[in-house]
Design a protein around this motif. Structure first.
Motif, PDB file in Angstrom:
ATOM      1  N   ILE A 107       0.874  -1.179   0.000  1.00 39.46           N
ATOM      2  CA  ILE A 107       0.000   0.000   0.000  1.00 39.46           C
ATOM      3  C   ILE A 107       0.905   1.221   0.000  1.00 39.46           C
ATOM      4  CG2 ILE A 107      -1.816   1.271   1.205  1.00 39.46           C
ATOM      5  CD1 ILE A 107      -2.645  -1.349   2.548  1.00 39.46           C
ATOM      6  N   ASP A 108       0.826   2.034  -1.042  1.00 42.71           N
ATOM      7  CA  ASP A 108       1.794   3.116  -1.187  1.00 42.71           C
ATOM      8  C   ASP A 108       1.249   4.220  -2.084  1.00 42.71           C
ATOM      9  OD1 ASP A 108       4.237   4.467  -0.928  1.00 42.71           O
ATOM     10  OD2 ASP A 108       5.123   3.438  -2.648  1.00 42.71           O
ATOM     11  N   HIS A 109       1.908   5.385  -2.023  1.00 45.42           N
ATOM     12  CA  HIS A 109       1.500   6.504  -2.879  1.00 45.42           C
ATOM     13  C   HIS A 109       2.666   7.072  -3.680  1.00 45.42           C
ATOM     14  CE1 HIS A 109       2.742  10.194  -0.303  1.00 45.42           C
ATOM     15  NE2 HIS A 109       3.349   9.127   0.185  1.00 45.42           N
ATOM     16  N   HIS A 110       3.783   6.363  -3.725  1.00 42.58           N
ATOM     17  CA  HIS A 110       4.936   6.821  -4.502  1.00 42.58           C
ATOM     18  C   HIS A 110       4.813   6.390  -5.966  1.00 42.58           C
ATOM     19  CE1 HIS A 110       6.609   6.787  -0.363  1.00 42.58           C
ATOM     20  NE2 HIS A 110       7.217   7.889  -0.781  1.00 42.58           N
ATOM     21  N   ALA A 111       4.962   7.333  -6.873  1.00 47.30           N
ATOM     22  CA  ALA A 111       4.880   7.009  -8.304  1.00 47.30           C
ATOM     23  C   ALA A 111       6.013   6.095  -8.737  1.00 47.30           C
ATOM     24  CB  ALA A 111       4.908   8.297  -9.126  1.00 47.30           C
ATOM     25  N   THR A 112       7.110   6.069  -7.957  1.00 47.16           N
ATOM     26  CA  THR A 112       8.268   5.237  -8.301  1.00 47.16           C
ATOM     27  C   THR A 112       8.141   3.809  -7.765  1.00 47.16           C
ATOM     28  OG1 THR A 112       9.393   6.086  -6.309  1.00 47.16           O
ATOM     29  CG2 THR A 112       9.839   7.204  -8.398  1.00 47.16           C
ATOM     30  N   ASN A 113       6.982   3.440  -7.213  1.00 48.11           N
ATOM     31  CA  ASN A 113       6.814   2.103  -6.630  1.00 48.11           C
ATOM     32  C   ASN A 113       7.034   1.010  -7.677  1.00 48.11           C
ATOM     33  OD1 ASN A 113       5.260  -0.394  -5.579  1.00 48.11           O
ATOM     34  ND2 ASN A 113       5.329   0.978  -3.817  1.00 48.11           N
ATOM     35  N   LEU A 114       7.742  -0.054  -7.277  1.00 46.78           N
ATOM     36  CA  LEU A 114       8.089  -1.139  -8.191  1.00 46.78           C
ATOM     37  C   LEU A 114       7.040  -2.251  -8.222  1.00 46.78           C
ATOM     38  CD1 LEU A 114      11.923  -1.510  -7.458  1.00 46.78           C
ATOM     39  CD2 LEU A 114      10.786  -0.139  -9.218  1.00 46.78           C
ATOM     40  N   ASN A 115       5.923  -2.083  -7.495  1.00 44.71           N
ATOM     41  CA  ASN A 115       4.853  -3.088  -7.483  1.00 44.71           C
ATOM     42  C   ASN A 115       5.407  -4.477  -7.161  1.00 44.71           C
ATOM     43  OD1 ASN A 115       2.482  -1.429  -8.292  1.00 44.71           O
ATOM     44  ND2 ASN A 115       3.719  -1.098 -10.119  1.00 44.71           N
ATOM     45  N   PHE A 116       6.068  -4.585  -6.015  1.00 45.83           N
ATOM     46  CA  PHE A 116       6.779  -5.808  -5.661  1.00 45.83           C
ATOM     47  C   PHE A 116       5.948  -6.788  -4.827  1.00 45.83           C
ATOM     48  CE2 PHE A 116       7.676  -2.437  -2.630  1.00 45.83           C
ATOM     49  CZ  PHE A 116       7.552  -3.047  -1.382  1.00 45.83           C
ATOM     50  N   GLY A 117       4.680  -6.487  -4.616  1.00 48.27           N
ATOM     51  CA  GLY A 117       3.829  -7.389  -3.851  1.00 48.27           C
ATOM     52  C   GLY A 117       3.003  -8.303  -4.722  1.00 48.27           C
ATOM     53  N   HIS A 118       2.308  -9.251  -4.104  1.00 51.16           N
ATOM     54  CA  HIS A 118       1.342 -10.072  -4.834  1.00 51.16           C
ATOM     55  C   HIS A 118       0.117  -9.225  -5.181  1.00 51.16           C
ATOM     56  CE1 HIS A 118       3.654 -13.150  -2.502  1.00 51.16           C
ATOM     57  NE2 HIS A 118       3.629 -13.744  -3.679  1.00 51.16           N
ATOM     58  N   VAL A 119      -0.218  -8.299  -4.264  1.00 47.11           N
ATOM     59  CA  VAL A 119      -1.275  -7.316  -4.508  1.00 47.11           C
ATOM     60  C   VAL A 119      -0.668  -5.947  -4.256  1.00 47.11           C
ATOM     61  CG1 VAL A 119      -3.489  -6.400  -3.729  1.00 47.11           C
ATOM     62  CG2 VAL A 119      -3.143  -8.883  -3.875  1.00 47.11           C
ATOM     63  N   ASN A 120      -0.820  -5.037  -5.213  1.00 44.66           N
ATOM     64  CA  ASN A 120      -0.213  -3.707  -5.106  1.00 44.66           C
ATOM     65  C   ASN A 120      -1.282  -2.629  -5.242  1.00 44.66           C
ATOM     66  OD1 ASN A 120       2.818  -4.488  -5.261  1.00 44.66           O
ATOM     67  ND2 ASN A 120       1.905  -5.539  -7.012  1.00 44.66           N
ATOM     68  N   TRP A 121      -1.526  -1.923  -4.170  1.00 43.61           N
ATOM     69  CA  TRP A 121      -2.445  -0.782  -4.196  1.00 43.61           C
ATOM     70  C   TRP A 121      -1.585   0.472  -4.115  1.00 43.61           C
ATOM     71  CZ3 TRP A 121      -5.991   1.054   0.352  1.00 43.61           C
ATOM     72  CH2 TRP A 121      -6.784   2.132  -0.093  1.00 43.61           C
ATOM     73  N   VAL A 122      -1.259   1.011  -5.270  1.00 44.57           N
ATOM     74  CA  VAL A 122      -0.385   2.178  -5.378  1.00 44.57           C
ATOM     75  C   VAL A 122      -1.174   3.304  -6.025  1.00 44.57           C
ATOM     76  CG1 VAL A 122       1.756   3.104  -6.322  1.00 44.57           C
ATOM     77  CG2 VAL A 122       1.662   0.715  -5.573  1.00 44.57           C
ATOM     78  N   ASP A 123      -1.359   4.376  -5.291  1.00 45.96           N
ATOM     79  CA  ASP A 123      -2.138   5.518  -5.781  1.00 45.96           C
ATOM     80  C   ASP A 123      -1.297   6.784  -5.645  1.00 45.96           C
ATOM     81  OD1 ASP A 123      -3.902   7.494  -6.422  1.00 45.96           O
ATOM     82  OD2 ASP A 123      -5.438   6.937  -4.952  1.00 45.96           O
ATOM     83  N   ALA A 124      -0.645   7.153  -6.732  1.00 48.91           N
ATOM     84  CA  ALA A 124       0.238   8.316  -6.706  1.00 48.91           C
ATOM     85  C   ALA A 124      -0.517   9.637  -6.617  1.00 48.91           C
ATOM     86  CB  ALA A 124       1.124   8.321  -7.956  1.00 48.91           C
ATOM     87  N   THR A 125      -1.843   9.607  -6.770  1.00 54.84           N
ATOM     88  CA  THR A 125      -2.630  10.836  -6.625  1.00 54.84           C
ATOM     89  C   THR A 125      -2.911  11.152  -5.160  1.00 54.84           C
ATOM     90  OG1 THR A 125      -4.802   9.743  -6.728  1.00 54.84           O
ATOM     91  CG2 THR A 125      -3.756  10.334  -8.829  1.00 54.84           C
ATOM     92  N   SER A 126      -2.653  10.191  -4.280  1.00 54.95           N
ATOM     93  CA  SER A 126      -2.878  10.415  -2.858  1.00 54.95           C
ATOM     94  C   SER A 126      -1.699  11.172  -2.264  1.00 54.95           C
ATOM     95  CB  SER A 126      -3.053   9.075  -2.131  1.00 54.95           C
ATOM     96  OG  SER A 126      -3.284   9.276  -0.749  1.00 54.95           O
ATOM     97  N   ALA A 127      -1.984  12.183  -1.469  1.00 52.68           N
ATOM     98  CA  ALA A 127      -0.921  12.994  -0.876  1.00 52.68           C
ATOM     99  C   ALA A 127      -0.139  12.227   0.175  1.00 52.68           C
ATOM    100  CB  ALA A 127      -1.509  14.262  -0.250  1.00 52.68           C
ATOM    101  N   SER A 128      -0.711  11.177   0.732  1.00 51.25           N
ATOM    102  CA  SER A 128      -0.032  10.410   1.779  1.00 51.25           C
ATOM    103  C   SER A 128      -0.537   8.976   1.770  1.00 51.25           C
ATOM    104  CB  SER A 128      -0.284  11.036   3.152  1.00 51.25           C
ATOM    105  OG  SER A 128      -1.669  10.987   3.464  1.00 51.25           O
ATOM    106  N   THR A 129       0.298   8.075   2.235  1.00 58.40           N
ATOM    107  CA  THR A 129      -0.152   6.696   2.412  1.00 58.40           C
ATOM    108  C   THR A 129      -1.167   6.612   3.542  1.00 58.40           C
ATOM    109  OG1 THR A 129       1.959   5.830   1.589  1.00 58.40           O
ATOM    110  CG2 THR A 129       0.618   4.334   2.906  1.00 58.40           C
ATOM    111  N   ALA A 130      -1.031   7.491   4.528  1.00 57.11           N
ATOM    112  CA  ALA A 130      -1.971   7.509   5.653  1.00 57.11           C
ATOM    113  C   ALA A 130      -3.412   7.670   5.183  1.00 57.11           C
ATOM    114  CB  ALA A 130      -1.603   8.624   6.623  1.00 57.11           C
ATOM    115  N   GLN A 131      -3.631   8.401   4.088  1.00 62.57           N
ATOM    116  CA  GLN A 131      -4.987   8.558   3.563  1.00 62.57           C
ATOM    117  C   GLN A 131      -5.512   7.256   2.969  1.00 62.57           C
ATOM    118  OE1 GLN A 131      -3.561  12.450   1.615  1.00 62.57           O
ATOM    119  NE2 GLN A 131      -5.795  12.540   1.434  1.00 62.57           N
TER     120      GLN A 131
END
Length: 321
Positions: A107-131
């Motif tokens: 679970i991350d919000h960095h656009a540079t995320n490598l999607n290294f999980g079996h399930v990847n919830w990556v939202d670079a539009t979110s200002a923080s992972t806390a959200q």
């Protein structure tokens, strides 16, 4: 992807929630908020970071209660590992050693995320992972109290620079409004982090300014903090103040960089930009990652002057294009 994350959570009996090394406010907030949320959801869960929590966050005792170090969790059974706020597996330190036989959710919000999980919830539009954690907890039906709302609010506040960075959008204020309505105490967070500066930090800043250099018509400002400088004022490396924001605030500066010596000849480099320059690309070039306006990397060097010139020359060249 949030539904896929929830499926993984429902399948697991025991869960480990882990964040990245060199943790910041969003990282520890996301771990702690998710641990507390999953506990309320009825799961056996533990939080971990393979690093120390920065001194400026020690005013929030719940963090140490919910987040353990690697040695405390390495033998703890877990069906699922949820990695928050980390863009690549190397960013979680020795936690990566536990990946081989586990299901991994990212679970991350960095656009540079490598999607290294079996399930990847990556939202670079979110200002923080806390959200994202807030959204997940709400979808799980987690009931928020003052403690959970405050610790979740911590990540949103710190990753938006207390609502002054360019990532502060309408969604930020919608989420903050809800968290405050649940009892989130922004004053408590502000006092603990912004109004609690040790005098030693001010004295160190004097030396940091003496090392300050500029490049590219003062569009690039950079300096360093050495172990000797920290020792002079009896400051631990983990408690090195985030001076990079002070440099970025200077008139005319677009990119600010602080090279922090964390171990002998190992520098953790923090970069911030003000309006247009993409520091995440620079971080990736030097083996790190982050956001367009805030990024970093770590690099070994026995010559800080040479390292600073290498990095700032690269940035100056990029500014030409």
């Amino acid at each position: 992807m949030i539904d896929e994350v929830i499926k993984e959570i429902n399948r697991a009996d025991t869960i480990l929630v882990a964040g990245h090394i060199m943790p910041d406010g969003d990282d520890v907030s996301s771990i702690c908020s998710l641990v507390m949320g999953l506990e309320k959801y009825g799961k056996k869960v533990i939080g971990a970071i393979d690093d120390e929590i920065p001194g400026y966050l020690e005013e929030l005792p719940i963090l140490k209660e919910k987040i353990r170090d690697f040695d405390c969790v390495k033998n703890t059974p877990a069906d699922l590992i949820i990695i928050v706020d980390a863009s690549s597996p190397d960013r979680v330190g020795r936690i990566q050693e536990l990946f081989e036989y586990k299901r991994i959710v990212v679970i991350d919000h960095h656009a540079t995320n490598l999607n290294f999980g079996h399930v990847n919830w990556v939202d670079a539009t979110s200002a923080s992972t806390a959200q994202l954690v807030f959204k997940l907890n709400q979808k799980l039906g987690v009931k928020y109290d003052e403690e959970l709302a405050t610790i979740n609010l911590l990540g949103v506040a710190t990753d938006t620079g207390f609502f002054k960075y360019s990532n502060t959008n309408a969604q930020v204020f919608e989420d903050v409004s809800k968290l405050v309505s649940f009892g989130g105490n922004i004053s408590y967070i502000t006092n603990a982090i912004l109004e609690n500066k040790p005098i030693e930090n001010v004295l160190l800043f004097k030396d940091v300014i003496e090392n300050l250099k500029f490049k590219k018509d003062k569009k690039i400002a950079y300096t360093y903090v050495s172990l000797d400088m920290l020792k002079k004022y009896n400051i631990l490396p983990k408690n090195t103040p985030p001076f990079v924001g002070d440099l970025r605030s200077l008139k005319g500066v677009e990119v600010a960089i602080v090279f922090n010596e964390h171990e002998k000849n190992v520098f953790h480099t923090s970069m911030r930009s003000k309006k247009y320059f993409d520091v995440s690309e620079v971080a990736l070039h030097f083996g790190g990652g982050g956001h367009v306006r805030a990024a970093g990397f770590s690099k070994e060097s026995d010559n800080i002057e040479k390292l600073m010139e290498e990095v700032t020359d690269y940035i100056a060249e990029k500014m030409e294009k």
